[in-house]
Design a protein around this motif. Sequence first.
Motif, PDB file in Angstrom:
ATOM      1  N   LEU A 186       0.884  -1.162   0.000  1.00  0.00           N
ATOM      2  CA  LEU A 186       0.000   0.000   0.000  1.00  0.00           C
ATOM      3  C   LEU A 186       0.918   1.206   0.000  1.00  0.00           C
ATOM      4  N   GLY A 187       0.935   1.953  -1.099  1.00  0.00           N
ATOM      5  CA  GLY A 187       1.921   3.016  -1.126  1.00  0.00           C
ATOM      6  C   GLY A 187       1.814   3.960  -2.294  1.00  0.00           C
ATOM      7  N   SER A 188       2.913   4.680  -2.492  1.00  0.00           N
ATOM      8  CA  SER A 188       2.959   5.795  -3.433  1.00  0.00           C
ATOM      9  C   SER A 188       3.429   5.370  -4.815  1.00  0.00           C
ATOM     10  N   LEU A 189       2.904   6.093  -5.802  1.00  0.00           N
ATOM     11  CA  LEU A 189       3.299   5.928  -7.200  1.00  0.00           C
ATOM     12  C   LEU A 189       3.694   7.302  -7.729  1.00  0.00           C
ATOM     13  N   ASN A 190       4.971   7.487  -8.023  1.00  0.00           N
ATOM     14  CA  ASN A 190       5.476   8.781  -8.484  1.00  0.00           C
ATOM     15  C   ASN A 190       6.274   8.621  -9.766  1.00  0.00           C
ATOM     16  N   VAL A 191       6.172   9.604 -10.641  1.00  0.00           N
ATOM     17  CA  VAL A 191       7.097   9.683 -11.756  1.00  0.00           C
ATOM     18  C   VAL A 191       8.277  10.532 -11.299  1.00  0.00           C
ATOM     19  N   ASP A 192       9.476   9.943 -11.336  1.00  0.00           N
ATOM     20  CA  ASP A 192      10.680  10.616 -10.850  1.00  0.00           C
ATOM     21  C   ASP A 192      11.388  11.352 -11.983  1.00  0.00           C
ATOM     22  N   THR A 193      11.730  12.606 -11.744  1.00  0.00           N
ATOM     23  CA  THR A 193      12.613  13.357 -12.639  1.00  0.00           C
ATOM     24  C   THR A 193      13.931  13.565 -11.901  1.00  0.00           C
ATOM     25  N   THR A 194      15.004  12.994 -12.436  1.00  0.00           N
ATOM     26  CA  THR A 194      16.315  13.103 -11.795  1.00  0.00           C
ATOM     27  C   THR A 194      17.182  14.099 -12.552  1.00  0.00           C
ATOM     28  N   LEU A 195      17.691  15.086 -11.831  1.00  0.00           N
ATOM     29  CA  LEU A 195      18.633  16.060 -12.382  1.00  0.00           C
ATOM     30  C   LEU A 195      20.038  15.687 -11.910  1.00  0.00           C
ATOM     31  N   PRO A 254      26.219  -6.294   8.435  1.00  0.00           N
ATOM     32  CA  PRO A 254      26.955  -5.290   7.660  1.00  0.00           C
ATOM     33  C   PRO A 254      26.542  -5.279   6.198  1.00  0.00           C
ATOM     34  N   ALA A 255      26.691  -4.117   5.589  1.00  0.00           N
ATOM     35  CA  ALA A 255      26.401  -3.981   4.156  1.00  0.00           C
ATOM     36  C   ALA A 255      27.563  -4.552   3.354  1.00  0.00           C
ATOM     37  N   PHE A 256      27.294  -4.879   2.100  1.00  0.00           N
ATOM     38  CA  PHE A 256      28.340  -5.286   1.174  1.00  0.00           C
ATOM     39  C   PHE A 256      28.998  -4.024   0.618  1.00  0.00           C
ATOM     40  N   LYS A 257      30.309  -3.980   0.635  1.00  0.00           N
ATOM     41  CA  LYS A 257      31.033  -2.767   0.260  1.00  0.00           C
ATOM     42  C   LYS A 257      31.090  -2.610  -1.271  1.00  0.00           C
ATOM     43  N   VAL A 258      30.466  -1.553  -1.765  1.00  0.00           N
ATOM     44  CA  VAL A 258      30.453  -1.266  -3.202  1.00  0.00           C
ATOM     45  C   VAL A 258      30.615   0.241  -3.398  1.00  0.00           C
ATOM     46  N   LYS A 259      30.918   0.637  -4.632  1.00  0.00           N
ATOM     47  CA  LYS A 259      31.006   2.064  -4.950  1.00  0.00           C
ATOM     48  C   LYS A 259      29.655   2.520  -5.493  1.00  0.00           C
ATOM     49  N   ALA A 260      28.978   3.404  -4.746  1.00  0.00           N
ATOM     50  CA  ALA A 260      27.620   3.817  -5.108  1.00  0.00           C
ATOM     51  C   ALA A 260      27.628   4.863  -6.217  1.00  0.00           C
ATOM     52  N   LYS A 261      26.685   4.688  -7.164  1.00  0.00           N
ATOM     53  CA  LYS A 261      26.436   5.704  -8.191  1.00  0.00           C
ATOM     54  C   LYS A 261      25.189   6.519  -7.861  1.00  0.00           C
ATOM     55  N   ASP A 262      24.178   5.826  -7.286  1.00  0.00           N
ATOM     56  CA  ASP A 262      22.886   6.472  -7.045  1.00  0.00           C
ATOM     57  C   ASP A 262      22.173   5.706  -5.938  1.00  0.00           C
ATOM     58  N   THR A 263      21.945   6.367  -4.810  1.00  0.00           N
ATOM     59  CA  THR A 263      21.328   5.688  -3.661  1.00  0.00           C
ATOM     60  C   THR A 263      19.804   5.826  -3.629  1.00  0.00           C
ATOM     61  N   THR A 264      19.209   6.344  -4.715  1.00  0.00           N
ATOM     62  CA  THR A 264      17.787   6.715  -4.702  1.00  0.00           C
ATOM     63  C   THR A 264      16.857   5.624  -4.180  1.00  0.00           C
ATOM     64  N   SER A 298      22.777  -3.538  -2.514  1.00  0.00           N
ATOM     65  CA  SER A 298      24.151  -3.265  -2.952  1.00  0.00           C
ATOM     66  C   SER A 298      24.251  -3.211  -4.469  1.00  0.00           C
ATOM     67  N   ILE A 299      23.360  -3.906  -5.152  1.00  0.00           N
ATOM     68  CA  ILE A 299      23.324  -3.843  -6.623  1.00  0.00           C
ATOM     69  C   ILE A 299      22.602  -2.574  -7.071  1.00  0.00           C
ATOM     70  N   THR A 300      21.503  -2.254  -6.400  1.00  0.00           N
ATOM     71  CA  THR A 300      20.721  -1.060  -6.740  1.00  0.00           C
ATOM     72  C   THR A 300      21.578   0.206  -6.743  1.00  0.00           C
ATOM     73  N   VAL A 301      22.416   0.392  -5.719  1.00  0.00           N
ATOM     74  CA  VAL A 301      23.180   1.639  -5.605  1.00  0.00           C
ATOM     75  C   VAL A 301      24.259   1.786  -6.673  1.00  0.00           C
ATOM     76  N   ARG A 302      24.539   0.697  -7.375  1.00  0.00           N
ATOM     77  CA  ARG A 302      25.552   0.784  -8.441  1.00  0.00           C
ATOM     78  C   ARG A 302      24.928   1.131  -9.791  1.00  0.00           C
ATOM     79  N   ARG A 303      23.619   1.348  -9.792  1.00  0.00           N
ATOM     80  CA  ARG A 303      22.904   1.654 -11.032  1.00  0.00           C
ATOM     81  C   ARG A 303      22.161   2.980 -10.871  1.00  0.00           C
ATOM     82  N   LEU A 304      21.791   3.577 -11.993  1.00  0.00           N
ATOM     83  CA  LEU A 304      21.078   4.858 -11.964  1.00  0.00           C
ATOM     84  C   LEU A 304      19.570   4.645 -12.000  1.00  0.00           C
TER      85      LEU A 304
END
Length: 305
Positions: free
Chosen positions: A8-17, A239-249, A282-288
């Motif tokens: 039960l939740g929100s539905l938004n169209v995201d615009t990323t700058l 603990p989290a898996f150590k990765v280099k984040a591109k986008d934490t959205t 950890s996979i999500t944050v490596r993608r936009l």
Amino acid sequence: MTNKVVVLGSLNVDTTLHIDQMPKPGETISAKSKTNSAGGKGANQAVAAARSGADTSFIGRVGEDSNGQFMIDALKHDGINTDHVDIDKVNGTGSAVILLDNQGQNSIMVYGGANQAMKPEMIVDSESLIDNADILISEFETPQDVTYEAFKLAKEHGVTTILNPAPASKILDGLLDVTDLIVPNETESATLTGIEAVDTDSMDQNAAKFAEMGIDNLIITVGDRGAYYHTPSGSGFVPAFKVKAKDTTAAGDTFIGAFSSQVKKDLSNVEEALVYAQKASSITVRRLGALPSIPTAEEIAAEYK
């Protein structure tokens, strides 16, 4: 066993700058590029659950506009049941503007629109859907009184309820009484309890405060550090898996959706489900992007053999 998850939740169209660094007050800056994608905390969590194998359904609301159809199509693309997504003829579909800098950090501004126009009486039409669920998830991008009605029904039918109190705000009286598990991040937890969540001791204090508020099962997500959990049978830190984040959205939403696909109704495998959720985020944050960044069960298995 496949969990039946209802979001039960929100539905938004995201615009990323996409920007080099966050603007200072009064500063005008140039964006390097702009992208649009389906999002909203509810949509992200539902897609994360579905891509990790859960039989997923959605309760929500969109405007009678192209963005609304875009969001319904996005959910259907991942096999999510949208029969309980209402069309609002007055308010537009929710939207968000995301500022994303070079370090992968973001600031998000949300327009609630149809999400905030949801009414508690809507939930009556979803009783059979909730009755058949294993897990019901909700957040604070839709009205809390709607969540309260849904969670009350869930408890009548033995469904496990997960509350993601984001964005953090005062919790409606009675809502925690029908919540089985609360999942804030460290900032939201501190806002709700008044106690900074900086280490295990202070997280234990947060757990004690939440117990006073009426909720015994707690997970606090702490970004790239990991996640703390506390239940009547034990507590710990994964603990989290150590990765280099591109986008934490969508990282936190991926975490909750993936977790819901794995956790048992009695929460007896919390730690195991948390490890899986950490792998997913950890996979999500490596993608936009939000929805485009959420991995499937196959991608998670391939990444962490």
